[in-house]
Design an enzyme around this catalytic site. Structure first.
Site, PDB file in Angstrom:
ATOM      1  N   LYS B 100       0.728  -1.468   0.194  1.00  0.00           N
ATOM      2  CA  LYS B 100      -0.107  -0.060   0.185  1.00  0.00           C
ATOM      3  C   LYS B 100       0.724   1.149  -0.403  1.00  0.00           C
ATOM      4  CE  LYS B 100      -2.758   1.866   3.322  1.00  0.00           C
ATOM      5  NZ  LYS B 100      -2.527   3.587   3.601  1.00  0.00           N
ATOM      6  N   GLY B 161      -7.943   9.760   9.798  1.00  0.00           N
ATOM      7  CA  GLY B 161      -7.281   9.716  10.843  1.00  0.00           C
ATOM      8  C   GLY B 161      -8.711  11.047  11.252  1.00  0.00           C
ATOM      9  N   ALA B 187      -9.069   5.601   4.079  1.00  0.00           N
ATOM     10  CA  ALA B 187      -8.464   6.707   5.372  1.00  0.00           C
ATOM     11  C   ALA B 187     -10.370   7.779   5.068  1.00  0.00           C
ATOM     12  CB  ALA B 187      -7.617   7.442   4.966  1.00  0.00           C
ATOM     13  N   GLY B 188     -10.226   8.435   6.483  1.00  0.00           N
ATOM     14  CA  GLY B 188     -10.509   9.337   6.562  1.00  0.00           C
ATOM     15  C   GLY B 188     -12.863   8.671   7.221  1.00  0.00           C
ATOM     16  N   ASN B 209      -8.664   2.499   9.756  1.00  0.00           N
ATOM     17  CA  ASN B 209      -7.731   1.907  10.902  1.00  0.00           C
ATOM     18  C   ASN B 209      -8.165   2.764  12.295  1.00  0.00           C
ATOM     19  OD1 ASN B 209      -4.322   1.588  11.590  1.00  0.00           O
ATOM     20  ND2 ASN B 209      -5.882   1.515  12.479  1.00  0.00           N
ATOM     21  N   THR B 210      -7.979   4.284  12.064  1.00  0.00           N
ATOM     22  CA  THR B 210      -8.706   4.762  12.952  1.00  0.00           C
ATOM     23  C   THR B 210      -9.832   4.467  13.687  1.00  0.00           C
ATOM     24  OG1 THR B 210      -6.886   6.715  12.941  1.00  0.00           O
ATOM     25  CG2 THR B 210      -8.405   7.236  14.267  1.00  0.00           C
TER      26      THR B 210
END
Lengths: 72, 257
Positions: B100, B161, B187-188, B209-210
């Site tokens: 990635k 994040g 992301a986001g 992830n976050t």
């Protein structure tokens, strides 16, 4: 110390036995070979040569592995 | 939906939710959250081994590479040189040719440096890597990445994040119409509805992830995300009704008094 080489391992100065191989360094640091990549003076080493490459004075060794991380 | 498989560069993936492994309390929580998410692709960062304290566990003791596709990333790389170097190290560490690819442009936004991204991708593809690029929600850049050989693109929903959700759904839709490779929204995402929306728009997968690791109960959120991605995918495949300004009665007029 005689018969010693001064090297950097992951940025830290270390004095190591002269004539030791990369494989021996990993073993003595208790690092499992199958989980890491080793860069010696910016050259990524194939695992097959870990026991042939001997540490020289001034070598910079980077031992890298996977850690938790998503995006940056 | 049994045959609704995601295929990238000839590899087949069962799950359309992909997860990161950062920011968890410990490896046990990481392992439980990943299991609850149902993800079969797990992204990991490449860093120096701690040589002074060897008592620390290894992440791969908790995430079995035989069970999951380990997707190394170049998180933290701000130059083409670093991103290429970290990718090569990841491959040498022996997981696979997958990467990635992240080439970041700025610490505050963590937005990709798309010029650097294309340059790094070219180098790595030539070396046989399967490059999954973390990119902006820019259809032109997405097309360029596909043209040089990326088998999928990973546009962001919002800054990494941030939890802002999909800031530019129209661009994502244009990307989906522009390129014919799988789109993984990366992301986001903030909560389950964001993930469901991404899938409803037609994304092929979502990576996060976050949103999971940072939730008050990461394991419950991982499960929520699993359902959201699945529901969003089903809704996309089912085909939603068009939006209309006025009502349409659901009950027939016929038979009324």
């Amino acid at each position: 110390m005689q018969n010693a080489v001064n090297i950097h391992v992951n940025g830290e100065p270390r004095t190591w036995r002269s004539g030791a191989s990369v494989a021996e360094l990993l073993r003595e640091l208790d690092i499992k070979i199958e989980r890491v990549a080793v860069e010696l003076n910016l050259e990524i080493l194939d695992r097959a040569v870990f026991d042939q490459r001997l540490l020289q004075d001034g070598d910079r060794v980077e031992i890298m592995s996977f850690i938790g991380g998503g995006s940056s | 939906m049994a045959d609704d498989r995601l295929i990238i560069a000839g590899r087949e993936f069962k799950s359309r939710l992909w997860v990161g492994t950062g920011k968890y309390k410990d490896f046990v929580e990481t392992q439980k959250a990943i299991e609850a998410s149902g993800a079969d692709v797990v992204t990991v960062a490449v860093r120096r081994v701690n040589i002074t304290d060897r008592s620390k566990d290894n992440l791969l003791d908790y995430i079995d590479p035989k069970k999951y596709t380990i997707l190394p990333n170049t998180a933290g790389c701000y130059t083409v040189e670093d991103a290429v170097r970290y990718s090569r190290l990841a491959r040498a560490a022996g997981v696979s040719d997958l990467v990635k690819l992240e080439v970041l442009g700025d610490e505050k936004t963590l937005f990709p440096d798309t010029a650097g991204l294309i340059e790094a991708a070219k180098i790595l593809i030539k070396e046989g890597f399967i490059v999954l690029p973390y990119t902006n929600d820019d259809p032109i850049v997405a097309k360029k990445l596909v043209d040089i050989g990326c088998p999928a693109v990973m546009p962001l929903a919002a800054p990494i994040g941030s939890g802002l959700g999909i800031r530019n759904p129209y661009n994502l839709k244009i990307i989906m119409e522009t390129v014919k490779v799988p789109i993984i929204v990366d992301a986001g995402v903030g909560t389950a509805s964001d993930a469901a929306l991404a899938m409803e728009y037609g994304a092929d997968a979502v990576l996060m992830n976050t949103a999971i690791a940072g939730a008050q109960d990461p394991i419950a959120m991982a499960e929520a995300m699993r359902h959201a991605v699945h529901a969003g995918r089903l809704a996309y495949k089912a085909g939603r009704i068009p939006r209309k300004l006025y009502a349409t009665a659901s009950s027939p007029i016929e038979g009324m008094l």
